[in-house]
Design a protein around this motif. Structure first.
Motif, PDB file in Angstrom:
ATOM      1  N   HIS A 103       0.837  -1.204   0.000  1.00 14.84           N
ATOM      2  CA  HIS A 103       0.000   0.000   0.000  1.00 14.84           C
ATOM      3  C   HIS A 103       0.874   1.257   0.000  1.00 14.84           C
ATOM      4  O   HIS A 103       0.606   2.215  -0.728  1.00 14.84           O
ATOM      5  CB  HIS A 103      -0.924   0.013   1.217  1.00 14.84           C
ATOM      6  N   LEU A 104       1.917   1.264   0.797  1.00 14.02           N
ATOM      7  CA  LEU A 104       2.823   2.415   0.821  1.00 14.02           C
ATOM      8  C   LEU A 104       3.498   2.617  -0.520  1.00 14.02           C
ATOM      9  O   LEU A 104       3.637   3.740  -1.006  1.00 14.02           O
ATOM     10  CB  LEU A 104       3.879   2.243   1.921  1.00 14.02           C
ATOM     11  N   ARG A 105       3.909   1.523  -1.145  1.00 15.23           N
ATOM     12  CA  ARG A 105       4.565   1.618  -2.455  1.00 15.23           C
ATOM     13  C   ARG A 105       3.596   2.147  -3.511  1.00 15.23           C
ATOM     14  O   ARG A 105       4.018   2.827  -4.446  1.00 15.23           O
ATOM     15  CB  ARG A 105       5.073   0.238  -2.888  1.00 15.23           C
ATOM     16  N   ALA A 106       2.302   1.881  -3.358  1.00 18.09           N
ATOM     17  CA  ALA A 106       1.315   2.366  -4.324  1.00 18.09           C
ATOM     18  C   ALA A 106       1.240   3.890  -4.330  1.00 18.09           C
ATOM     19  O   ALA A 106       0.870   4.491  -5.326  1.00 18.09           O
ATOM     20  CB  ALA A 106      -0.051   1.771  -4.016  1.00 18.09           C
ATOM     21  N   HIS A 107       1.615   4.524  -3.221  1.00 15.73           N
ATOM     22  CA  HIS A 107       1.557   5.987  -3.109  1.00 15.73           C
ATOM     23  C   HIS A 107       2.924   6.636  -3.319  1.00 15.73           C
ATOM     24  O   HIS A 107       3.079   7.827  -3.133  1.00 15.73           O
ATOM     25  CB  HIS A 107       1.013   6.385  -1.738  1.00 15.73           C
ATOM     26  N   GLU A 108       3.897   5.842  -3.703  1.00 11.68           N
ATOM     27  CA  GLU A 108       5.256   6.337  -3.857  1.00 11.68           C
ATOM     28  C   GLU A 108       5.342   7.322  -5.026  1.00 11.68           C
ATOM     29  O   GLU A 108       4.889   7.027  -6.130  1.00 11.68           O
ATOM     30  CB  GLU A 108       6.164   5.132  -4.104  1.00 11.68           C
ATOM     31  N   THR A 109       5.893   8.484  -4.769  1.00 11.56           N
ATOM     32  CA  THR A 109       6.089   9.474  -5.838  1.00 11.56           C
ATOM     33  C   THR A 109       7.439   9.221  -6.485  1.00 11.56           C
ATOM     34  O   THR A 109       8.244   8.432  -5.984  1.00 11.56           O
ATOM     35  CB  THR A 109       6.072  10.908  -5.272  1.00 11.56           C
ATOM     36  N   SER A 110       7.713   9.894  -7.573  1.00 11.31           N
ATOM     37  CA  SER A 110       8.996   9.696  -8.259  1.00 11.31           C
ATOM     38  C   SER A 110      10.163  10.113  -7.353  1.00 11.31           C
ATOM     39  O   SER A 110      11.219   9.493  -7.364  1.00 11.31           O
ATOM     40  CB  SER A 110       9.029  10.475  -9.570  1.00 11.31           C
ATOM     41  N   HIS A 112      10.192   9.886  -4.017  1.00  8.15           N
ATOM     42  CA  HIS A 112      10.369   8.802  -3.052  1.00  8.15           C
ATOM     43  C   HIS A 112      11.072   7.611  -3.702  1.00  8.15           C
ATOM     44  O   HIS A 112      11.916   6.973  -3.096  1.00  8.15           O
ATOM     45  CB  HIS A 112       9.020   8.324  -2.493  1.00  8.15           C
ATOM     46  N   LEU A 113      10.708   7.339  -4.947  1.00 12.67           N
ATOM     47  CA  LEU A 113      11.282   6.203  -5.664  1.00 12.67           C
ATOM     48  C   LEU A 113      12.790   6.388  -5.830  1.00 12.67           C
ATOM     49  O   LEU A 113      13.570   5.477  -5.574  1.00 12.67           O
ATOM     50  CB  LEU A 113      10.610   6.047  -7.028  1.00 12.67           C
ATOM     51  N   VAL A 114      13.210   7.591  -6.216  1.00 15.19           N
ATOM     52  CA  VAL A 114      14.634   7.872  -6.385  1.00 15.19           C
ATOM     53  C   VAL A 114      15.365   7.692  -5.049  1.00 15.19           C
ATOM     54  O   VAL A 114      16.410   7.048  -4.991  1.00 15.19           O
ATOM     55  CB  VAL A 114      14.847   9.309  -6.942  1.00 15.19           C
ATOM     56  N   CYS A 115      14.800   8.225  -3.962  1.00  8.21           N
ATOM     57  CA  CYS A 115      15.427   8.080  -2.641  1.00  8.21           C
ATOM     58  C   CYS A 115      15.527   6.616  -2.243  1.00  8.21           C
ATOM     59  O   CYS A 115      16.562   6.166  -1.750  1.00  8.21           O
ATOM     60  CB  CYS A 115      14.637   8.848  -1.588  1.00  8.21           C
ATOM     61  N   ARG A 116      14.467   5.851  -2.471  1.00  8.69           N
ATOM     62  CA  ARG A 116      14.464   4.446  -2.087  1.00  8.69           C
ATOM     63  C   ARG A 116      15.498   3.666  -2.890  1.00  8.69           C
ATOM     64  O   ARG A 116      16.254   2.856  -2.351  1.00  8.69           O
ATOM     65  CB  ARG A 116      13.076   3.831  -2.272  1.00  8.69           C
ATOM     66  N   LEU A 117      15.556   3.931  -4.192  1.00 13.23           N
ATOM     67  CA  LEU A 117      16.521   3.224  -5.032  1.00 13.23           C
ATOM     68  C   LEU A 117      17.957   3.568  -4.639  1.00 13.23           C
ATOM     69  O   LEU A 117      18.836   2.705  -4.631  1.00 13.23           O
ATOM     70  CB  LEU A 117      16.274   3.540  -6.511  1.00 13.23           C
ATOM     71  N   LEU A 118      18.215   4.832  -4.298  1.00 13.76           N
ATOM     72  CA  LEU A 118      19.550   5.218  -3.839  1.00 13.76           C
ATOM     73  C   LEU A 118      19.915   4.519  -2.532  1.00 13.76           C
ATOM     74  O   LEU A 118      21.049   4.072  -2.349  1.00 13.76           O
ATOM     75  CB  LEU A 118      19.635   6.741  -3.678  1.00 13.76           C
ATOM     76  N   LEU A 119      18.943   4.426  -1.606  1.00 11.81           N
ATOM     77  CA  LEU A 119      19.204   3.731  -0.340  1.00 11.81           C
ATOM     78  C   LEU A 119      19.470   2.244  -0.570  1.00 11.81           C
ATOM     79  O   LEU A 119      20.355   1.656   0.062  1.00 11.81           O
ATOM     80  CB  LEU A 119      18.036   3.922   0.618  1.00 11.81           C
ATOM     81  N   GLU A 120      18.703   1.624  -1.470  1.00 12.72           N
ATOM     82  CA  GLU A 120      18.924   0.202  -1.763  1.00 12.72           C
ATOM     83  C   GLU A 120      20.293  -0.017  -2.410  1.00 12.72           C
ATOM     84  O   GLU A 120      20.996  -0.976  -2.095  1.00 12.72           O
ATOM     85  CB  GLU A 120      17.807  -0.319  -2.670  1.00 12.72           C
ATOM     86  N   LYS A 121      20.711   0.925  -3.286  1.00 13.22           N
ATOM     87  CA  LYS A 121      22.016   0.820  -3.932  1.00 13.22           C
ATOM     88  C   LYS A 121      23.123   0.958  -2.892  1.00 13.22           C
ATOM     89  O   LYS A 121      24.113   0.224  -2.921  1.00 13.22           O
ATOM     90  CB  LYS A 121      22.147   1.916  -4.992  1.00 13.22           C
ATOM     91  N   LYS A 122      22.920   1.891  -1.936  1.00 15.88           N
ATOM     92  CA  LYS A 122      23.905   2.093  -0.880  1.00 15.88           C
ATOM     93  C   LYS A 122      24.076   0.832  -0.026  1.00 15.88           C
ATOM     94  O   LYS A 122      25.171   0.460   0.358  1.00 15.88           O
ATOM     95  CB  LYS A 122      23.480   3.283  -0.018  1.00 15.88           C
ATOM     96  N   LYS A 123      22.941   0.148   0.278  1.00 14.15           N
ATOM     97  CA  LYS A 123      22.992  -1.067   1.077  1.00 14.15           C
ATOM     98  C   LYS A 123      23.762  -2.176   0.344  1.00 14.15           C
ATOM     99  O   LYS A 123      24.501  -2.936   0.945  1.00 14.15           O
ATOM    100  CB  LYS A 123      21.577  -1.568   1.388  1.00 14.15           C
TER     101      LYS A 123
END
Length: 126
Positions: A103-110, A112-123
């Motif tokens: 549900h949270l991902r359904a409301h993800e804006t572009s 938020h998506l960029v921030c999430r992808l950067l955090l996943e890349k960092k991990k």
């Protein structure tokens, strides 16, 4: 916007307060989607003179002991000279349902998506 967010406003505290006020007077009130009722027992403490002492001391001394207990209890937190009586009051309150990750991902804006992808890349790089 999904129906859940229309009702909740993603954490609408005013609506939650209003629903709790209504449920307090009418426990069978139907809740909007995204909310649930939770019943729990809340302890309430009352400090009173023991019934065995009530017959021994007079009314004046009883009042004096209760006043003294209030003064001492206020000055030294948690210290009482008369015994406590604990009663459990059952309360029904309204809580928002939990939101799934999907549900949270359904409301993800572009953004938020960029921030999430950067955090996943960092991990992954660590």
């Amino acid at each position: 916007m999904c129906i859940r967010d229309r009702y909740m406003g993603l954490g609408d505290q005013e609506l939650l307060k209003e629903l709790n006020r209504i449920v307090k007077t009418n426990p069978d009130y139907p809740l909007p989607e995204g909310y649930r009722k939770v019943t729990d027992k809340q302890p309430t403490f009352q400090f009173v003179i023991s019934p065995s002492l009530e017959g021994v001391i007079g009314e004046g001394k009883k009042v004096a002991m209760e006043v003294l207990d209030e003064i001492v209890g206020g000055a030294v937190a948690g210290l009482h000279i008369i015994e406590s009586v604990v009663k459990h009051e059952t309360r029904t309150k309204v809580c928002p349902d939990t939101v799934s990750y999907t549900h949270l991902r359904a409301h993800e804006t572009s953004l938020h998506l960029v921030c999430r992808l950067l955090l996943e890349k960092k991990k992954k790089t660590k």
